[in-house]
Scaffold this motif. Structure first.
Motif, PDB file in Angstrom:
ATOM      1  N   UNK A  89       0.854  -1.180   0.106  1.00  0.00           N
ATOM      2  CA  UNK A  89      -0.118  -0.077  -0.179  1.00  0.00           C
ATOM      3  C   UNK A  89       0.892   1.302  -0.169  1.00  0.00           C
ATOM      4  N   UNK A  90       1.943   1.338   0.987  1.00  0.00           N
ATOM      5  CA  UNK A  90       2.749   2.491   0.851  1.00  0.00           C
ATOM      6  C   UNK A  90       3.484   2.720  -0.487  1.00  0.00           C
ATOM      7  N   UNK A  91       3.815   1.702  -1.240  1.00  0.00           N
ATOM      8  CA  UNK A  91       4.539   1.601  -2.486  1.00  0.00           C
ATOM      9  C   UNK A  91       3.462   2.243  -3.521  1.00  0.00           C
ATOM     10  N   UNK A 303      -0.235   9.097   4.509  1.00  0.00           N
ATOM     11  CA  UNK A 303      -1.651   8.623   4.191  1.00  0.00           C
ATOM     12  C   UNK A 303      -1.627   7.218   3.931  1.00  0.00           C
ATOM     13  N   UNK A 304      -0.489   6.652   3.471  1.00  0.00           N
ATOM     14  CA  UNK A 304      -0.822   5.158   3.234  1.00  0.00           C
ATOM     15  C   UNK A 304      -0.440   4.427   4.304  1.00  0.00           C
ATOM     16  N   UNK A 305       0.491   4.946   5.227  1.00  0.00           N
ATOM     17  CA  UNK A 305       0.635   4.135   6.550  1.00  0.00           C
ATOM     18  C   UNK A 305      -0.679   4.312   7.290  1.00  0.00           C
ATOM     19  N   UNK A 306      -1.514   5.228   7.260  1.00  0.00           N
ATOM     20  CA  UNK A 306      -2.625   5.546   8.106  1.00  0.00           C
ATOM     21  C   UNK A 306      -3.647   4.471   7.429  1.00  0.00           C
ATOM     22  N   UNK A 307      -3.784   4.625   6.309  1.00  0.00           N
ATOM     23  CA  UNK A 307      -4.926   3.934   5.317  1.00  0.00           C
ATOM     24  C   UNK A 307      -4.686   2.440   5.552  1.00  0.00           C
TER      25      UNK A 307
END
Length: 718
Positions: A89-91, A303-307
């Motif tokens: 997701x982060x990538x 945002x990716x980490x939170x998501x």
């Protein structure tokens, strides 16, 4: 590829390469900026865009790899997982943010650099230089015109003053005509006072301040100069004398934005200042683009980490719950999101599944409990029966074996051979089962013992159920009963004529021994032989009678050590060539036994041991020395007597040596060990034969301390 990347530590290499690339591009950018700062030139648009892109790409890579590390750390700390979905997701979010950002940065940087290059190029500076030269030419031309017009106007006004007085209306009209005709913006006629000051005599439009005319200018004019011209801001001023003697001077002003001598130079100077500032703005713009791009990618990573935390944690919860269910916890339920999205749908479906599994598991547990109860009942029944029971599958592998079967077929302490072939354990039984016969008698060798088993088999398509019983003792008892009956009959039939024969022979010997004069010695020998043989027959008949009608033991408290010593002493006297050894525990105590039968059992066993030793000594003829050792050990419920010798050892068919009339010696009757075995059994014990170490035989006699106790228990059980 993922496995290869983990093994080669690819991401650590990428992090190192990104850091080195960022440091290298930063150094290259600094070098390019420093070299361009000496001549004040802007960086070319291609160079500036390349430097910005080359520095931004490794910086974004560092940020993305840092986000990967944070994702792995957060996954390990929060959910205890490897974090692969976090990383993906982060990538993905980083890629979505980085690619458009890079494209926008390239376009914006190229557009910005192109615009600056257009406005601050050498061509633009050349245009300003040309304009500056044109403005200077116009200024010089206007200044010459101003000098000419001012001198001509002063000359005309001087001629007019010769005809009309100064201050008359005619002179004023003529003055105004000159101002308008010569396109003078401001004009004033100055009158010099006696004290040296200056007054305005007449003026046209505008307000020409007298302070702008210095006394130095008037002194220069009084010395003979025709005109004094000066410029300031956007005007050209000229002072020329009309009448030096009268102190009348003409002051004229022409105004224009293009008439300032330094206007064009100021434009060029301002252009240079703006160009210098533009270089700084170029650097600032690139820095702003760099920082904004990294901030955008960093925001995407955050945002990716939170998501990922929000989207992945329910999945990890489901994984943990699935593992709990896999471990048998069917009451497991997941909590959290139950909305209309896919995660909520998955949670609800999982809870419904576990609920159904729990109901089915409870039903299965109930059924299994019933099966276990039935199986336990069947196993209890199988364990309680004395017959051995073995169940095999269609391939002949053992599936079930009760305790009686293990006791009959296996050595003491051996594990149940579940899964093994019955043919490898008991080939005789397996062969009988394979023939399809329902029953039969087989011989089974268990260690040094040969057992006789009565086998019954029931075979189906799925396997066989085989039951068997050890009838060795039963056959032995039957043979003993038969031999006892034979012994009684023989003793009865033989013993009756023995007494008359012996009496008749003794009478013949007494009556005719003295009358015979010839062959008297032969007569004595023959009658003596008859009497001795009758005695041997009587002894044999007595043994038969003793075996057939062995009396019930009379139990009294006796010391077994003392009884064993007495029996051993008699044998030591009878066999002085044999070494006897005796040992006994100190606290054996008193046991209940028949004194006569205990001694008879010890004597028979010791006698057999001595005969075995003598047989070996006779066979070897090499100075062999016989040895017999007697050991007594006491226990809580019995006393164990061990008699070990180094004689000829056990015979091949040692299972039959306790049977009546089975003997290995020429003169033996085969009743001695049978009588001992019967005495030991009457005393609640058993007799065991084992090979000696390294040779000979070991006979173990076990006597119960209180045989009547065991008999009372058996009667109560019956």
């Amino acid at each position: 590829m993922q496995v290869a990347a983990r093994r080669s530590n690819l991401f650590a290499v990428l992090e190192l390469v990104s850091v080195l690339a960022f440091l290298g591009m930063t150094a290259l950018t600094w070098t390019q900026i420093t070299e361009r700062s000496t001549d004040g030139r802007l960086l070319p648009s291609e160079v500036a865009a390349s430097l910005l892109l080359g520095t931004l790409v490794p910086a974004m890579a560092i940020l993305v790899l840092l986000g990967r590390r944070l994702a792995l750390q957060r996954a390990a700390e929060q959910v205890g997982r490897s974090g692969q979905l976090h990383v993906r997701l982060v990538f993905l979010f980083s890629l979505i943010a980085a690619v458009p950002t890079l494209l926008v940065v390239i376009f914006a940087s190229f557009l910005f650099q192109s615009g600056y290059e257009f406005w601050f190029s050498d061509k633009s500076r050349g245009l300003l230089e040309n304009a500056n030269q044109l403005a200077r030419g116009y200024y010089d031309q206007t200044k010459r015109d101003m000098e000419y017009e001012s001198l001509a106007m002063a000359a005309d006004l001087g001629e007019e003053l010769r005809t009309v007085p100064f201050g008359s209306p005619e002179f004023q009209d003529y003055y105004l005509y000159q101002v308008l005709h010569r396109k003078i913006d401001e004009s004033t006629i100055l009158q010099k006072r006696a004290d040296g000051g200056i007054d305005k005599a007449a003026f046209t439009r505008g307000d020409a301040p007298l302070s702008e005319i210095s006394s130095d200018v008037l002194r220069q004019l009084d010395k003979g100069e025709n005109i004094s011209v000066s410029s300031s801001d956007n005007m050209i001023r000229a002072v020329t004398p009309i009448d030096r003697r009268a102190g009348i001077y003409l002051y004229t002003v022409r105004k224009s934005d293009l008439l300032s001598g330094g206007y064009a130079q100021n434009i060029v100077r301002a252009y240079d200042e703006v160009k210098q500032k533009t270089r700084i703005q170029q650097l600032r713009f690139n820095v702003y683009l760099f920082v904004a791009s990294l901030a955008l990618v960093g925001l995407a990573v955050w945002f990716a980490l939170r998501f990922a935390d929000r989207q992945v944690k329910p999945l990890y919860d489901l994984v943990d719950a699935a593992r709990e269910v896999g471990a048998g916890n069917f009451s497991m339920r997941v909590e959290g999101r139950f909305g209309a999205d896919e995660v909520g749908l998955l949670n609800r479906a999982f809870n419904r599944m576990t609920q159904q599994l729990e109901r089915q598991n409870q039903a299965l547990l109930g059924a299994n409990q019933q099966l276990d109860e039935r199986r336990a009942f069947m196993e209890a029944v199988l364990e309680s029966v004395t017959a051995g029971v073995v169940s095999t599958n269609a391939k002949g592998a053992i599936q079930l074996m009760n305790g009686s079967a293990q006791k009959l077929l296996l050595e003491r302490g051996a594990d149940a051979p579940i899964g093994r072939s019955l043919g490898s354990l008991a080939p005789q039984i397996a062969a009988l089962a394979e023939t399809g016969e329902q029953g039969g008698i087989v011989q089974y060798a268990k260690g040094n013992d040969l057992l006789t088993l009565a086998v019954r088999s029931s075979t189906s398509a799925t396997g066989s159920v085989i039951t068997f019983e050890d009838i060795t003792r039963q056959l032995l008892d039957q043979r003993q009963a038969a031999w006892s009956d034979v012994a009684r009959r023989i003793a009865h039939e033989i013993k009756n004529p023995l007494t008359p024969i012996q009496l008749a022979t003794e009478r013949l010997k007494r009556r005719y021994a003295k009358q015979l004069t010839t062959d008297s010695g032969l007569f004595e020998e023959l009658t003596g032989t008859i009497i001795r043989q009758v005695g041997e027959l009587r002894r044999m008949v007595d043994e038969f009678s003793s075996f057939a009608r062995l009396p019930k033991p009379l139990f009294r408290g006796e010391d077994p050590v003392d009884l064993a010593r007495q029996a051993l002493f008699l044998q030591e006297v009878a066999h002085p060539d044999i070494n006897y050894d005796f040992a006994a525990d100190a606290d054996i105590g008193i046991i209940a036994c028949d004194r006569h039968q205990f001694g008879q059992a010890m004597t028979n066993v010791l006698k057999n041991a001595a005969e075995a030793v003598e047989a070996r000594a006779k066979a070897e003829h090499d100075g062999f020395r016989g040895r017999i050792a007697v050991r007594l050990k006491g226990a809580a419920e019995d006393v164990v007597v061990t008699i070990a010798d180094n004689g000829t050892g056990l015979p091949q068919d040692r299972e039959r040596i306790v049977e009546p009339y089975v003997t290995t010696r020429e003169k033996g009757t085969g009743l001695g060990l049978a009588i001992v075995n019967k005495i030991v059994e009457e005393h609640g014990g058993e007799m065991i034969f084992t090979p000696g170490d390294p040779d000979g035989t070991v006979v173990t006699l076990r006597f119960a301390r209180d045989p009547l106790d065991g008999q009372r228990g058996s009667e109560a059980a019956e």
